[in-house]
Scaffold this motif. Structure first.
Motif, PDB file in Angstrom:
ATOM      1  N   LYS A 312       0.284 -14.285 -14.045  1.00 32.49           N
ATOM      2  CA  LYS A 312       0.594 -13.563 -12.816  1.00 32.49           C
ATOM      3  C   LYS A 312       1.495 -12.365 -13.114  1.00 32.49           C
ATOM      4  CE  LYS A 312       0.272 -17.668  -9.852  1.00 32.49           C
ATOM      5  NZ  LYS A 312       0.982 -18.527  -8.857  1.00 32.49           N
ATOM      6  N   ILE A 313       1.251 -11.274 -12.417  1.00 28.62           N
ATOM      7  CA  ILE A 313       2.077 -10.078 -12.553  1.00 28.62           C
ATOM      8  C   ILE A 313       2.491  -9.588 -11.167  1.00 28.62           C
ATOM      9  CG2 ILE A 313      -0.016  -8.629 -12.701  1.00 28.62           C
ATOM     10  CD1 ILE A 313       3.478  -7.894 -14.245  1.00 28.62           C
ATOM     11  N   ARG A 314       3.753  -9.216 -11.039  1.00 31.97           N
ATOM     12  CA  ARG A 314       4.285  -8.664  -9.796  1.00 31.97           C
ATOM     13  C   ARG A 314       4.985  -7.345 -10.120  1.00 31.97           C
ATOM     14  NH1 ARG A 314       5.959 -10.721  -4.655  1.00 31.97           N
ATOM     15  NH2 ARG A 314       7.699  -9.551  -3.759  1.00 31.97           N
ATOM     16  N   ILE A 315       4.662  -6.295  -9.372  1.00 29.68           N
ATOM     17  CA  ILE A 315       5.232  -4.967  -9.585  1.00 29.68           C
ATOM     18  C   ILE A 315       5.827  -4.502  -8.267  1.00 29.68           C
ATOM     19  CG2 ILE A 315       4.727  -2.565 -10.194  1.00 29.68           C
ATOM     20  CD1 ILE A 315       2.357  -3.686 -11.865  1.00 29.68           C
ATOM     21  N   GLU A 316       7.101  -4.073  -8.293  1.00 29.51           N
ATOM     22  CA  GLU A 316       7.787  -3.739  -7.044  1.00 29.51           C
ATOM     23  C   GLU A 316       8.907  -2.742  -7.327  1.00 29.51           C
ATOM     24  OE1 GLU A 316       9.279  -6.261  -3.116  1.00 29.51           O
ATOM     25  OE2 GLU A 316       9.371  -7.202  -5.103  1.00 29.51           O
ATOM     26  N   MET A 317       9.255  -1.950  -6.317  1.00 26.38           N
ATOM     27  CA  MET A 317      10.374  -1.014  -6.414  1.00 26.38           C
ATOM     28  C   MET A 317      11.269  -1.199  -5.202  1.00 26.38           C
ATOM     29  SD  MET A 317      10.308   3.153  -6.782  1.00 26.38           S
ATOM     30  CE  MET A 317       9.934   3.160  -8.547  1.00 26.38           C
ATOM     31  N   LEU A 318      12.570  -1.370  -5.463  1.00 25.70           N
ATOM     32  CA  LEU A 318      13.554  -1.545  -4.398  1.00 25.70           C
ATOM     33  C   LEU A 318      14.382  -0.280  -4.249  1.00 25.70           C
ATOM     34  CD1 LEU A 318      14.896  -5.111  -5.327  1.00 25.70           C
ATOM     35  CD2 LEU A 318      12.855  -4.519  -3.995  1.00 25.70           C
ATOM     36  N   ASP A 319      14.858  -0.031  -3.029  1.00 20.96           N
ATOM     37  CA  ASP A 319      15.745   1.110  -2.827  1.00 20.96           C
ATOM     38  C   ASP A 319      17.168   0.732  -3.243  1.00 20.96           C
ATOM     39  OD1 ASP A 319      16.881  -0.355  -0.729  1.00 20.96           O
ATOM     40  OD2 ASP A 319      15.934   0.833   0.843  1.00 20.96           O
ATOM     41  N   ALA A 320      18.104   1.637  -3.040  1.00 25.78           N
ATOM     42  CA  ALA A 320      19.479   1.410  -3.490  1.00 25.78           C
ATOM     43  C   ALA A 320      20.133   0.233  -2.784  1.00 25.78           C
ATOM     44  CB  ALA A 320      20.302   2.683  -3.272  1.00 25.78           C
ATOM     45  N   GLN A 321      19.596  -0.153  -1.624  1.00 21.27           N
ATOM     46  CA  GLN A 321      20.130  -1.305  -0.878  1.00 21.27           C
ATOM     47  C   GLN A 321      19.382  -2.596  -1.200  1.00 21.27           C
ATOM     48  OE1 GLN A 321      19.565   1.855   0.808  1.00 21.27           O
ATOM     49  NE2 GLN A 321      21.705   2.138   0.186  1.00 21.27           N
ATOM     50  N   GLY A 322      18.442  -2.531  -2.132  1.00 25.39           N
ATOM     51  CA  GLY A 322      17.706  -3.718  -2.530  1.00 25.39           C
ATOM     52  C   GLY A 322      16.534  -4.064  -1.644  1.00 25.39           C
ATOM     53  N   VAL A 323      16.064  -3.099  -0.846  1.00 24.35           N
ATOM     54  CA  VAL A 323      14.956  -3.324   0.076  1.00 24.35           C
ATOM     55  C   VAL A 323      13.666  -2.789  -0.539  1.00 24.35           C
ATOM     56  CG1 VAL A 323      14.034  -2.807   2.366  1.00 24.35           C
ATOM     57  CG2 VAL A 323      16.501  -3.183   2.059  1.00 24.35           C
ATOM     58  N   SER A 324      12.596  -3.563  -0.452  1.00 19.00           N
ATOM     59  CA  SER A 324      11.320  -3.155  -1.020  1.00 19.00           C
ATOM     60  C   SER A 324      10.786  -1.926  -0.297  1.00 19.00           C
ATOM     61  CB  SER A 324      10.306  -4.299  -0.919  1.00 19.00           C
ATOM     62  OG  SER A 324       9.086  -3.953  -1.529  1.00 19.00           O
ATOM     63  N   LEU A 325      10.395  -0.916  -1.066  1.00 20.25           N
ATOM     64  CA  LEU A 325       9.911   0.335  -0.492  1.00 20.25           C
ATOM     65  C   LEU A 325       8.417   0.319  -0.209  1.00 20.25           C
ATOM     66  CD1 LEU A 325      11.924   2.821  -2.709  1.00 20.25           C
ATOM     67  CD2 LEU A 325      11.946   2.815  -0.201  1.00 20.25           C
ATOM     68  N   PHE A 326       7.646  -0.223  -1.136  1.00 17.89           N
ATOM     69  CA  PHE A 326       6.191  -0.149  -1.078  1.00 17.89           C
ATOM     70  C   PHE A 326       5.532  -1.505  -0.851  1.00 17.89           C
ATOM     71  CE2 PHE A 326       7.777   3.136  -3.923  1.00 17.89           C
ATOM     72  CZ  PHE A 326       7.034   4.264  -3.624  1.00 17.89           C
ATOM     73  N   GLY A 327       6.333  -2.575  -0.722  1.00 17.45           N
ATOM     74  CA  GLY A 327       5.761  -3.899  -0.857  1.00 17.45           C
ATOM     75  C   GLY A 327       5.446  -4.141  -2.330  1.00 17.45           C
ATOM     76  N   ALA A 328       4.880  -5.280  -2.634  1.00 22.90           N
ATOM     77  CA  ALA A 328       4.653  -5.644  -4.031  1.00 22.90           C
ATOM     78  C   ALA A 328       3.171  -5.748  -4.369  1.00 22.90           C
ATOM     79  CB  ALA A 328       5.339  -6.972  -4.344  1.00 22.90           C
ATOM     80  N   ILE A 329       2.834  -5.308  -5.564  1.00 24.96           N
ATOM     81  CA  ILE A 329       1.565  -5.667  -6.184  1.00 24.96           C
ATOM     82  C   ILE A 329       1.784  -7.049  -6.785  1.00 24.96           C
ATOM     83  CG2 ILE A 329      -0.104  -5.102  -7.989  1.00 24.96           C
ATOM     84  CD1 ILE A 329       0.837  -2.170  -7.754  1.00 24.96           C
ATOM     85  N   ASP A 330       0.998  -8.020  -6.378  1.00 31.39           N
ATOM     86  CA  ASP A 330       1.233  -9.413  -6.782  1.00 31.39           C
ATOM     87  C   ASP A 330      -0.122 -10.036  -7.092  1.00 31.39           C
ATOM     88  OD1 ASP A 330       2.395 -11.828  -7.278  1.00 31.39           O
ATOM     89  OD2 ASP A 330       3.401 -12.001  -5.327  1.00 31.39           O
ATOM     90  N   GLN A 331      -0.456 -10.131  -8.374  1.00 26.62           N
ATOM     91  CA  GLN A 331      -1.811 -10.476  -8.774  1.00 26.62           C
ATOM     92  C   GLN A 331      -1.837 -11.585  -9.827  1.00 26.62           C
ATOM     93  OE1 GLN A 331      -2.720  -6.210  -9.813  1.00 26.62           O
ATOM     94  NE2 GLN A 331      -4.538  -6.641  -8.585  1.00 26.62           N
ATOM     95  N   GLN A 332      -2.991 -12.246  -9.893  1.00 30.41           N
ATOM     96  CA  GLN A 332      -3.242 -13.263 -10.912  1.00 30.41           C
ATOM     97  C   GLN A 332      -4.534 -12.933 -11.638  1.00 30.41           C
ATOM     98  OE1 GLN A 332      -3.620 -17.336  -9.504  1.00 30.41           O
ATOM     99  NE2 GLN A 332      -2.929 -18.129 -11.454  1.00 30.41           N
ATOM    100  N   VAL A 333      -4.526 -13.153 -12.941  1.00 28.13           N
ATOM    101  CA  VAL A 333      -5.744 -12.944 -13.742  1.00 28.13           C
ATOM    102  C   VAL A 333      -6.607 -14.190 -13.633  1.00 28.13           C
ATOM    103  CG1 VAL A 333      -6.660 -12.499 -16.047  1.00 28.13           C
ATOM    104  CG2 VAL A 333      -4.496 -11.461 -15.347  1.00 28.13           C
ATOM    105  N   LYS A 334      -7.880 -13.989 -13.252  1.00 29.24           N
ATOM    106  CA  LYS A 334      -8.801 -15.108 -13.140  1.00 29.24           C
ATOM    107  C   LYS A 334     -10.154 -14.740 -13.778  1.00 29.24           C
ATOM    108  CE  LYS A 334      -6.878 -17.280  -8.995  1.00 29.24           C
ATOM    109  NZ  LYS A 334      -7.185 -17.785  -7.629  1.00 29.24           N
ATOM    110  N   GLU A 335     -10.911 -15.773 -14.094  1.00 27.95           N
ATOM    111  CA  GLU A 335     -12.203 -15.540 -14.745  1.00 27.95           C
ATOM    112  C   GLU A 335     -13.239 -15.083 -13.722  1.00 27.95           C
ATOM    113  OE1 GLU A 335     -15.287 -17.713 -17.884  1.00 27.95           O
ATOM    114  OE2 GLU A 335     -13.566 -18.814 -17.076  1.00 27.95           O
TER     115      GLU A 335
END
Length: 338
Positions: A312-335
């Motif tokens: 599983k991979i999760r990619i995210e960016m938070l602002d200076a207050q720790g709040v998610s700006l874009f939401g997260a890419i949250d994926q799992q590798v499957k066959e």
């Protein structure tokens, strides 16, 4: 403002305006049915979308829905253009150093860029489906911009003013297929499957002071199988800003509204020749290949495996207050096909 595309059974989904806290959304079919339609008519519709965003945030709208990132397409489920740069030359330098190759001086003055497949992006929480996990499956955490219409030959300064939206990217790469393709001298194709983008695309003003010189001065976090893998600052060691990348792409062609330009893998040099892992007190990496390069340079061979089915991979960016700006890419590798 913040925009997203919900899955609705059509190729291009349904455009919605998303609240600043990513908790609610409202459909805006009466303004623009899709993200591409909004971009095609940006000068006309953006003020109406902005007014809706303001009203949503202060609770003045009816027909508001809860925002669910799992129901999102990538903001542009397909695009007329997806061109990915390699703005973090530290990343390129490491790749070449690991195989004992010198880096041409021109790499510091002329951006690398490839044209990716843009007809079939996958959603931010969709599985990464692969026929085999022996192909060296890797994530690449990046930032991307979406442009308006860009004229051929635009200057780098003017090009930056054509940025309409920003997104995060997982530019999935198949490292085992790359060497054979590059050896043909014609670039990536099979080694670059469908990319995924963050659930939400944002206008540059949402970044506030973090939007500096057409760069995003915030850490980009990658979490692999529940452990923080990297948090390099996207505004540091970015040799080419987004204005320069857009101008490079538009040197010999016009770019249509909705063109996506990627930064390439976010990479910080960290004051050393090869960076530093999170466990060693560094900012880590935005792809597995980079840590494998460092292992090769240091130990003579890599030891960190590429992704396998179930990872599983999760990619995210938070602002200076720790709040998610874009939401997260949250994926799992499957066959694929299973």
């Amino acid at each position: 403002m913040k925009l997203a595309t919900l899955k609705n059974g059509t190729r291009d989904g349904q455009l919605v305006v998303v609240s600043k806290d990513l908790q609610s959304a409202v459909a805006v079919t009466h303004i623009a049915p899709t993200m591409q339609a909004a971009l095609d008519n940006w000068d006309t519709v953006s003020m109406h979308l902005q007014a809706t965003y303001h009203a949503l945030n202060i609770g003045q709208l009816d027909d508001v829905m809860a925002f669910d990132a799992s129901q999102c397409e990538s903001p542009l489920p397909r695009a007329y253009q997806w061109a990915d740069g390699s703005a973090y030359v530290n990343h390129v330098e490491l790749v070449r150093k690991a195989r004992g190759a010198d880096m041409p001086d021109t790499f510091w003055t002329d951006p690398l860029m490839y044209q990716g497949g843009s007809d079939d992006f996958i959603g931010p929480e969709d599985d990464i489906l692969m026929p085999s996990d022996d192909w060296g499956i890797d994530f690449e955490a990046e930032v991307a911009v979406v442009t308006g219409d860009v004229p051929m030959g635009v200057s780098a300064l003017e090009a930056g003013n054509h940025v309409r939206l920003l997104m995060l990217v997982n530019d999935v790469s198949l490292r085992g297929l790359i060497p054979g393709e590059l050896a043909k001298g014609f670039g990536f194709f099979q080694s670059k499957p469908a990319s995924a983008f963050s659930p939400v695309a944002i206008t540059p003003d949402e970044l506030g002071d973090a939007w500096q010189g057409f760069k995003v001065a915030l850490p980009l976090m990658s979490t692999l199988n529940g452990e923080l893998f990297g948090k390099p600052d996207a505004g540091v060691d970015m040799t080419f800003d987004f204005g320069q990348l857009i101008a490079h792409a538009a040197k010999t062609r016009n770019l249509g509204a909705g063109a996506i330009i990627g930064s390439g893998t976010v990479s910080n040099k960290q004051g050393t020749d090869h960076g530093s892992a999170i466990k060693d007190g560094g900012v880590g990496y935005s792809c597995i290949a980079e840590v494998r390069m460092i292992e090769t340079i240091r130990d003579g061979k890599p030891s960190t495996p590429f992704m396998k089915f179930g990872d599983k991979i999760r990619i995210e960016m938070l602002d200076a207050q720790g709040v998610s700006l874009f939401g997260a890419i949250d994926q799992q590798v499957k066959e694929y096909g299973k």
